[in-house]
Scaffold this active site. Structure first.
Site, short mmCIF file in Angstrom:
data_model
loop_
_atom_site.label_atom_id
_atom_site.label_comp_id
_atom_site.label_asym_id
_atom_site.label_seq_id
_atom_site.Cartn_x
_atom_site.Cartn_y
_atom_site.Cartn_z
N LEU A 298 0.83 -1.22 0.00
CA LEU A 298 0.00 0.00 0.00
C LEU A 298 0.86 1.26 0.00
O LEU A 298 0.34 2.37 -0.13
CB LEU A 298 -0.88 0.02 1.26
N ASP B 156 9.37 2.50 12.22
CA ASP B 156 8.32 1.54 12.62
C ASP B 156 7.87 1.74 14.07
O ASP B 156 6.68 1.73 14.37
CB ASP B 156 8.81 0.10 12.44
N LYS C 238 15.13 -5.14 5.17
CA LYS C 238 15.40 -4.09 6.18
C LYS C 238 16.75 -4.28 6.86
O LYS C 238 17.42 -3.30 7.19
CB LYS C 238 14.30 -4.07 7.24
N LEU D 78 1.20 -6.65 14.62
CA LEU D 78 1.90 -5.75 13.69
C LEU D 78 1.53 -6.05 12.24
O LEU D 78 1.78 -5.24 11.35
CB LEU D 78 3.42 -5.85 13.87
#
Ligand code: ATR
Length: 280
Positions: free
Chosen positions: A16, A102, A66, A216
């Site tokens: 998204l 985050d 990441k 999460l």
């Protein structure tokens, strides 16, 4: 030419992020392009170099890149250093500056949107991978009480506890001991167990009277854990959709110096997700 931004991940088909960032840019009248770049881990460094050569000035990084991004940055924010993972990139004269938004995104979603007072909450963090590392420091900074980290592989839980370096506030326990841990006021699922249709077997004894559950993940992947939380009479069962929007807003602010308003976008994504879930 518009400023170039990109999301790097593998796969990125259902992301998204481009939609979220384009909506922020439209609302604030900022001229930018944001695209998703499907990047195999082996090609990540080269892909980042190509992006910089083509004028790329900022990026986001998602699974499974990441940690690799953490290793490729010339310098790091304190949050990225603590998490040992990077989800936001900013181009500088000497390479990529890495941030991790985050944790800030999660805390913002829980405290501002869901009006949750995190202070003093006994917290159970399930998982010790990249997602857990990303959010744990911010939760401690937000004032939760003691945090217990439980992970399928105990060594990884121990490593996270060492990394957090908060003696007396954080401890690791074995998954087999969940029945004996007592109750918690905040239980967070930071595992990927349910992302591929798996389940998490958890005892109802973890629930205290002011018990809140947070996954999460969002969408289908969050459903099993949140259903368990509701069955255990959680006051609130919160998925990761709001965190996704808020971590994006944090990244956007670092790139452009302005924080977008997230409420309308969150409301429309939430409405779509509710529709998708009832349509299934
Ligand atoms: P992410 O970046 O999403 O955190 P990750 O670093 O691969 O991904 O971490 C996945 C997390 O989910 C880990 O805590 C993992 O436990 P292990 O460290 O023991 O692998 C956890 N996990 C994955 N599948 C699981 C399952 N079926 N049951 C419990 N935990 C699981």
């Amino acid at each position: 030419m518009s400023k170039q931004f990109a999301l790097f991940g593998h796969p990125v088909t259902h992301t998204l992020s481009p939609r979220i960032h384009r909506a922020f840019a439209r609302d604030l009248g900022i001229d930018m392009e944001y695209r998703a770049v499907d990047t195999a881990p082996d090609d990540f460094k080269a892909a980042l170099d190509r992006f910089a050569e083509a004028g790329g000035v900022g990026g986001n990084v998602t699974l499974p890149l990441k940690e690799a991004a953490f290793g490729l940055c010339a310098d790091l924010s304190p949050a990225a250093r603590r998490a040992q993972s990077v989800n936001t990139l900013i181009r500088t004269d000497h390479g990529w500056h890495g941030e991790n938004t985050d944790g800030a995104g999660l805390v913002r979603d829980l405290t501002d949107r869901h009006r949750l007072d995190l202070r003093g909450r006994r917290t159970l963090l399930l998982g010790a991978g990249g997602a857990a590392r990303g959010v744990a420091p911010a939760l401690l900074e937000a004032g939760i009480d003691k945090m217990v980290v439980v992970n399928r592989s105990a060594e990884r839980a121990d490593r996270l506890v060492d990394l957090l370096d908060a003696p007396g506030r954080v401890a690791s326990r074995y998954w087999e001991d969940l029945e004996a841990l007592g109750d918690f006021e905040l239980v967070i699922n930071a595992t990927s167990a349910t992302r591929h249709g798996g389940a998490l077997k958890l005892p109802f004894g973890l629930a205290s009277p002011r018990f809140v559950v947070v996954d999460l993940n969002y969408g289908e992947a969050a459903a099993p854990f949140l259903s368990w939380g509701r069955a255990a009479k959680a006051e609130a069962a919160i998925d990761g959709l709001g965190m996704l929007v808020e971590q994006a807003a944090e990244a956007f602010q670092r790139w452009h110096g302005r924080r977008p308003d997230t409420d309308d976008l969150y409301a429309s994504l939430r409405a779509e997700h509710a529709r998708l879930q009832t349509a299934d």
